[in-house]
Design an enzyme around this catalytic site. Structure first.
Site, mmCIF file in Angstrom:
data_model
loop_
_atom_site.group_PDB
_atom_site.id
_atom_site.type_symbol
_atom_site.label_atom_id
_atom_site.label_comp_id
_atom_site.label_asym_id
_atom_site.label_seq_id
_atom_site.Cartn_x
_atom_site.Cartn_y
_atom_site.Cartn_z
ATOM 1 N N ASP A 212 0.856 -1.203 0.000
ATOM 2 C CA ASP A 212 0.000 0.000 0.000
ATOM 3 C C ASP A 212 0.884 1.242 0.000
ATOM 4 O O ASP A 212 2.084 1.162 0.188
ATOM 5 C CB ASP A 212 -0.879 0.010 1.258
ATOM 6 C CG ASP A 212 -0.028 -0.142 2.517
ATOM 7 O OD1 ASP A 212 0.171 -1.282 2.955
ATOM 8 O OD2 ASP A 212 0.478 0.873 3.039
ATOM 9 N N ASP A 214 0.500 3.612 2.283
ATOM 10 C CA ASP A 214 0.204 4.172 3.596
ATOM 11 C C ASP A 214 -0.992 5.137 3.450
ATOM 12 O O ASP A 214 -2.015 4.721 2.923
ATOM 13 C CB ASP A 214 1.464 4.813 4.204
ATOM 14 C CG ASP A 214 1.358 4.935 5.714
ATOM 15 O OD1 ASP A 214 0.725 4.070 6.334
ATOM 16 O OD2 ASP A 214 1.879 5.907 6.273
HETATM 17 N N1 LIG Z 1 1.119 1.370 5.774
HETATM 18 C C1 LIG Z 1 1.611 0.534 6.678
HETATM 19 N N2 LIG Z 1 2.013 0.973 7.895
HETATM 20 C C2 LIG Z 1 2.524 0.115 8.798
HETATM 21 N N3 LIG Z 1 2.649 -1.200 8.601
HETATM 22 C C3 LIG Z 1 2.264 -1.691 7.423
HETATM 23 N N4 LIG Z 1 2.284 -2.931 6.927
HETATM 24 C C4 LIG Z 1 1.787 -2.899 5.684
HETATM 25 N N5 LIG Z 1 1.430 -1.628 5.343
HETATM 26 C C5 LIG Z 1 1.727 -0.849 6.411
#
Ligand SMILES: Nc1ncnc2[nH]cnc12
Ligand SMILES: CSC[C@H]1O[C@H](OP(=O)(O)O)[C@H](O)[C@@H]1O
Length: 290
Positions: A212, A214
């Site tokens: 992703d 975030d």
């Molecule tokens: N955006 C994110 N923040 C923290 N841990 C994660 N693991 C996978 N995506 C994450």
């Protein structure tokens, strides 16, 4: 007796290694309690390896609840010298897109309640941690990924992994702050593991799989568990192919690593005067130096 020289810690979405044969499931007790789950010892590419699901096979442990010390100690007790981590991460850079793989070479610690040392109780040690990842092992990981030609995956060699406490994901202000620091990816697990692996004189490197953006990216929805797991399921097959190739490479050419002698100049307490109980708890780590 050495059971396995190569250990694998599987994170979110990687709860087992399908290609393992001749499997033995071992419940390991350590002076630091029980690991996240049984260690699964099996053969991969003709080599015995030990696999551990970081959050347990049913994903029952939050990052703040992980028994990091027991996990690393258990791997050490089997004779592990090379520890490969597979982890889901959020990307903090536009060029690291979901499904890409990053091999971080630096960490920033944003955790608050993690025990990330085996020492204390009368024995003090300060490991060098300027280079927190074993560059030789990271190189083997990166070479393996490059040579597999994985569909949809771009490899990013190097980068900074921000380790946050969680379990909630970051706020936008935090995410922008980490970007302004030049960080590459964010997760919740790798830093305590890397510190403890170094104290246990194991080479450690992580294969970070981007799931992703975030919550900073204007064109992408903020991270959710659904997003993470969806992308990880796509990548779990790739992750296992990478691990298989890394195991093959490591068993043919096990690299030298400074991590294997990390305690040589780190222990400051004279061990002949150290408390017997602390020496007993740490005997696996200290035996070379006693
Ligand atoms: N955006 C994110 N923040 C923290 N841990 C994660 N693991 C996978 N995506 C994450
Ligand atoms: C399920 S999303 C957040 C979760 O995923 C990552 O775990 P791991 O490093 O074990 O793959 C992240 O660090 C969080 O723990």
């Amino acid at each position: 007796m050495t059971v396995a020289k190569i250990g694998i810690i599987g994170g979110s979405g990687l709860y087992q290694m399908e290609a393992l044969t001749d499997i033995e499931e071992r419940q390991v007790e350590t002076p630091f309690g029980k690991p996240s789950d049984a260690l699964i010892i099996g053969t991969l590419e003709g080599t015995r390896v030990a696999f551990l699901a970081r959050h347990g096979r049913g994903h029952t442990l939050m990052p703040s609840e992980l028994p990091f010390r027991a996990n690393i100690y258990a791997m050490k007790s089997l004779g592990v010298e090379y520890l490969i981590s597979a982890s889901a991460v959020g990307s903090l850079k536009a060029e690291a897109k979901p499904l890409d793989m990053v091999i971080p070479d630096q960490f920033i610690d944003r955790t608050r309640s993690r025990v990330s040392t085996f020492f204390g109780n009368g024995i003090v040690a300060h490991i060098s941690f300027g280079d927190p990842v074993c560059q030789q092992l990271a190189g083997v990981l990166a070479d393996a990924i490059e040579n597999l030609d994985l569909p949809e995956v771009t490899l990013h060699r190097g980068g900074t992994y921000v380790c946050m406490e969680g379990p909630a994901f970051s706020t936008k202000a935090e995410s922008h702050l980490y970007r302004s620091w030049g960080a590459t990816v964010i997760g919740m697990t790798n830093l305590p593991e890397a510190k403890l692996a170094r104290e246990a004189e194991m080479a450690y490197a992580t294969m970070a799989m981007v799931t992703d953006y975030d919550c900073w990216h204007p064109d992408h929805d903020s991270v959710s568990v659904e997003m993470v797991i969806g992308n990880l399921q796509k990548n779990a097959v790739n992750a296992q192919r990478v691990i298989q190739s890394v195991v093959q490479r490591l068993s043919q050419h096990p690299p030298e690593s400074d991590a294997h002698s990390a305690l040589k100049y780190a222990i400051i307490t004279p061990l002949d005067k150290a408390p017997a109980e602390a020496k007993e708890d740490l005997s696996l780590l200290l035996k070379k130096y006693l």
